[in-house]
Design a protein around this motif. Structure first.
Motif, mmCIF file in Angstrom:
data_model
loop_
_atom_site.group_PDB
_atom_site.id
_atom_site.type_symbol
_atom_site.label_atom_id
_atom_site.label_comp_id
_atom_site.label_asym_id
_atom_site.label_seq_id
_atom_site.Cartn_x
_atom_site.Cartn_y
_atom_site.Cartn_z
ATOM 1 N N ALA A 242 -0.818 9.513 -3.859
ATOM 2 C CA ALA A 242 -2.138 9.629 -3.241
ATOM 3 C C ALA A 242 -2.007 9.737 -1.728
ATOM 4 O O ALA A 242 -1.172 9.070 -1.113
ATOM 5 C CB ALA A 242 -2.987 8.418 -3.604
ATOM 6 N N LEU B 137 0.825 -1.202 0.000
ATOM 7 C CA LEU B 137 0.000 0.000 0.000
ATOM 8 C C LEU B 137 0.858 1.251 0.000
ATOM 9 O O LEU B 137 0.538 2.236 -0.672
ATOM 10 C CB LEU B 137 -0.948 0.001 1.200
ATOM 11 C CG LEU B 137 -1.925 1.172 1.263
ATOM 12 C CD1 LEU B 137 -2.778 1.240 0.000
ATOM 13 C CD2 LEU B 137 -2.808 1.083 2.498
ATOM 14 N N ARG B 138 1.961 1.231 0.737
ATOM 15 C CA ARG B 138 2.836 2.406 0.736
ATOM 16 C C ARG B 138 3.408 2.651 -0.651
ATOM 17 O O ARG B 138 3.371 3.767 -1.165
ATOM 18 C CB ARG B 138 3.975 2.238 1.745
ATOM 19 C CG ARG B 138 4.895 3.462 1.787
ATOM 20 C CD ARG B 138 6.065 3.300 2.722
ATOM 21 N NE ARG B 138 6.865 4.524 2.735
ATOM 22 C CZ ARG B 138 7.815 4.810 1.857
ATOM 23 N NH1 ARG B 138 8.094 3.950 0.871
ATOM 24 N NH2 ARG B 138 8.488 5.949 1.927
ATOM 25 N N ILE C 100 -7.293 7.002 0.887
ATOM 26 C CA ILE C 100 -7.643 5.722 0.285
ATOM 27 C C ILE C 100 -8.494 5.906 -0.966
ATOM 28 O O ILE C 100 -8.215 5.273 -2.004
ATOM 29 C CB ILE C 100 -8.353 4.822 1.313
ATOM 30 C CG1 ILE C 100 -7.389 4.478 2.464
ATOM 31 C CG2 ILE C 100 -8.857 3.549 0.650
ATOM 32 C CD1 ILE C 100 -6.129 3.756 2.030
ATOM 33 N N SER D 65 0.619 3.637 -3.246
ATOM 34 C CA SER D 65 0.083 4.991 -3.080
ATOM 35 C C SER D 65 1.052 6.040 -3.605
ATOM 36 O O SER D 65 0.636 7.079 -4.130
ATOM 37 C CB SER D 65 -0.234 5.260 -1.607
ATOM 38 O OG SER D 65 0.945 5.274 -0.817
ATOM 39 N N ARG E 169 -4.987 4.588 -8.837
ATOM 40 C CA ARG E 169 -4.469 3.242 -9.125
ATOM 41 C C ARG E 169 -4.921 2.762 -10.494
ATOM 42 O O ARG E 169 -4.203 2.026 -11.193
ATOM 43 C CB ARG E 169 -4.962 2.297 -8.015
ATOM 44 C CG ARG E 169 -4.973 0.814 -8.321
ATOM 45 C CD ARG E 169 -3.589 0.213 -8.415
ATOM 46 N NE ARG E 169 -3.681 -1.215 -8.576
ATOM 47 C CZ ARG E 169 -3.931 -1.853 -9.726
ATOM 48 N NH1 ARG E 169 -4.107 -1.150 -10.842
ATOM 49 N NH2 ARG E 169 -3.983 -3.168 -9.774
ATOM 50 N N MET F 198 0.958 4.368 4.606
ATOM 51 C CA MET F 198 1.326 5.307 3.557
ATOM 52 C C MET F 198 2.226 6.423 4.075
ATOM 53 O O MET F 198 2.928 7.073 3.301
ATOM 54 C CB MET F 198 0.063 5.902 2.937
ATOM 55 C CG MET F 198 -0.830 4.862 2.264
ATOM 56 S SD MET F 198 -2.561 5.377 2.041
ATOM 57 C CE MET F 198 -2.383 6.857 1.063
ATOM 58 N N TYR G 176 -6.232 7.079 -3.687
ATOM 59 C CA TYR G 176 -5.373 5.985 -4.133
ATOM 60 C C TYR G 176 -6.115 5.069 -5.107
ATOM 61 O O TYR G 176 -5.588 4.717 -6.179
ATOM 62 C CB TYR G 176 -4.870 5.168 -2.949
ATOM 63 C CG TYR G 176 -4.512 3.750 -3.344
ATOM 64 C CD1 TYR G 176 -3.424 3.506 -4.181
ATOM 65 C CD2 TYR G 176 -5.309 2.673 -2.963
ATOM 66 C CE1 TYR G 176 -3.131 2.212 -4.597
ATOM 67 C CE2 TYR G 176 -5.019 1.381 -3.370
ATOM 68 C CZ TYR G 176 -3.937 1.155 -4.197
ATOM 69 O OH TYR G 176 -3.647 -0.109 -4.634
#
Length: 483
Positions: free
Chosen positions: A107, A97-98, A110, A101, A117, A252, A113
């Motif tokens: 981003a 996720l890090r 969420i 993003s 994405r 993130m 992101y």
């Protein structure tokens, strides 16, 4: 009212407000990314412990211990589910996720992101996410404010509703002033306090257990597997971590990808210990205090235990841990909701991406105030339910709606925008429908909601066009990302 306990509270609260004021002046020109994500400069210890503190909320010192106190070892499956889910989230979700993003146009929320994405120009996903955020976080924040009000009322003797108003004011002030960095640093300090209090209290209480009270506990109290629904529902709590925005946004914010393993070890160790201690407090509390309906109905196991055993100076410090658990979650929730509305609705739709950084900061602060006011009204309602039930409602919506979409976006290259949108909507709808119409079946609503969302997201993805070459390249770049 105990003057010493109240004095400790005042010093503690003044310290938190001081942290908020410090970051207000220090980071007054930090911009949108700084206010909502700390500029991605949070170290491994602060990231890990602030994530844990923002997660635990009042349930860890009030809700879960009281459930164990009243019902026995059955609710300990919630602790097992939380420990497993949190571990899996940090090990598998956090690193990706890090990096995803950052690659997805840096981003900071969420919804942002998920939109970036898939390189989508549609705002539908951001709007849907923001609406779910606002509704669920209002309920979630109400649980934390209610817990703070209960504590203030118990310690100071203030009228219950006034105590909640005072708690809400302090929570708003911390979030309003300092933003993400202030929230993370106060959460970090509060995580240390929570850990110490949960370790000390049950150890001392056990030393003073009355053998007659322990012997009076019914045999079924000690049976952890008396009801299969308790096991399934308890383990289902772990699913919530994959879609809990105010927790996973910490992933993130970490400063370096190389610090992820260290942060994971710290976070998992802290949370696993804390959820185990929560169960121990409930068991020892039943042995030490016996069963009291007033303690049960007001979630006062830890509070009563501490005030019975310790002198006022120490009890005031330990009771501050309850305040820490409640406030550390509430400020994180408010900031997550505010950042989503400001970044995902106000800036791109209302202002057509023309809002300045300063304008975004003040929009976020206004949203914090608005959500807090509504949360106070919910918490003050006599029909609002228990602290644990409020937490469970919001936790279920977040986990069911966002968990599958986020995980599929990180691990399935074929996953697309339509799949994410459909999965989020279906998860939220099924979770809410199950709670309102099928709760009598005894299965926690996050379970049918999560798996309905997962199936719907997969079907919608396979029934719609595959992602473009650019989206697939973004996926590959994120998987191989290095700072």
């Amino acid at each position: 009212m105990n003057i010493v306990e109240v004095s400790v509270f005042i010093v503690y609260l003044a310290s938190l407000l001081g942290v908020g004021a410090w970051f207000f002046f220090k980071d007054k020109n930090c911009g949108e990314k700084g206010y909502f994500l700390g500029g991605r400069q949070m170290g491994p210890w602060v990231t890990a412990l602030s994530a844990g503190a923002s997660d635990m909320s009042a349930r860890v010192l009030m809700g879960l211990p009281t459930s164990v106190y009243a019902l026995g070892l059955g609710p300990m499956w919630i602790a097992v589910g939380l420990a497993l889910g949190y571990t899996l989230s940090w090990v598998y979700q956090a690193p990706r996720l890090r990096s995803f993003s950052i690659v997805a146009n840096d981003a900071i929320t969420i919804p942002e992101y998920l939109t970036h994405r898939f390189l989508s120009k549609s705002r539908a996903l951001q709007i849907v996410c923001a609406m779910v955020f606002l509704i669920a976080y209002t309920i979630y924040s109400a649980s934390s404010i209610k817990a703070c009000g209960t504590l203030f009322n118990t310690v100071t003797g203030l009228e219950a509703n006034f105590a909640m108003y005072l708690a809400a004011f302090i929570i708003i002030a911390i979030t309003f002033l300092g933003g993400f960095r202030a929230v993370c640093w106060t959460d970090f300090l509060q995580a240390l306090l929570i850990f110490g209090a949960m370790l000390i209290a049950p150890l001392f209480a056990y030393a003073f257990v009355d053998a007659s009270k322990a012997a009076a506990i019914p045999a079924e109290f000690w049976d952890p597997v008396s009801n299969w629904k308790d096991i399934v529902s308890g383990l289902g709590w772990g699913l919530g971590y994959f879609g809990m925005p105010h927790i996973i946004v910490r992933f993130m914010s970490l400063d370096k990808q190389s610090n992820m393993k260290k942060s994971t070890v710290i976070a998992v160790s802290w949370t696993t210990s804390v959820v185990v201690f929560a169960g121990v407090i409930g068991v020892v509390g039943r042995m030490f205090l016996g069963f009291d309906e007033t303690i049960n109905s007001n979630s006062l196991v830890f509070i009563t235990m501490v005030r019975t055993i310790f002198p006022a100076l120490l009890s005031g410090l330990l009771l501050s841990a309850v305040l820490a658990a409640s406030m550390s979650t509430a400020d994180s929730q408010l900031l997550a909701a505010a950042s989503s509305f400001a970044s995902d609705v106000y800036k791109p739709i209302i202002r057509n991406n023309k809002a300045s950084d300063n304008e975004m900061l003040w929009v976020g602060r206004i949203v914090v105030m608005a959500i807090s006011i509504i949360s106070v009204f919910i918490a003050a309602s006599p029909n609002s339910g228990s602290i644990m039930s409020l937490v469970a409602n919001a936790w279920g919506v977040f986990g069911a709606a966002f968990g599958p979409a986020i995980m599929l976006s990180l691990f399935w290259k074929r996953f697309n925008y339509m799949g994410a949108l459909v999965g989020i909507v279906v998860g939220a709808v099924v979770d809410i429908y199950w709670f309102t119409n099928l709760a009598h079946l005894g299965i926690y609503e996050i379970i049918p909601g999560f798996f309905a969302s997962l199936v719907a997201a997969v079907i919608a993805t396979l029934c719609s066009p595959a992602p473009s070459k650019e989206v697939e390249e973004l996926f590959d770049k994120a998987v191989n990302f290095e700072d």
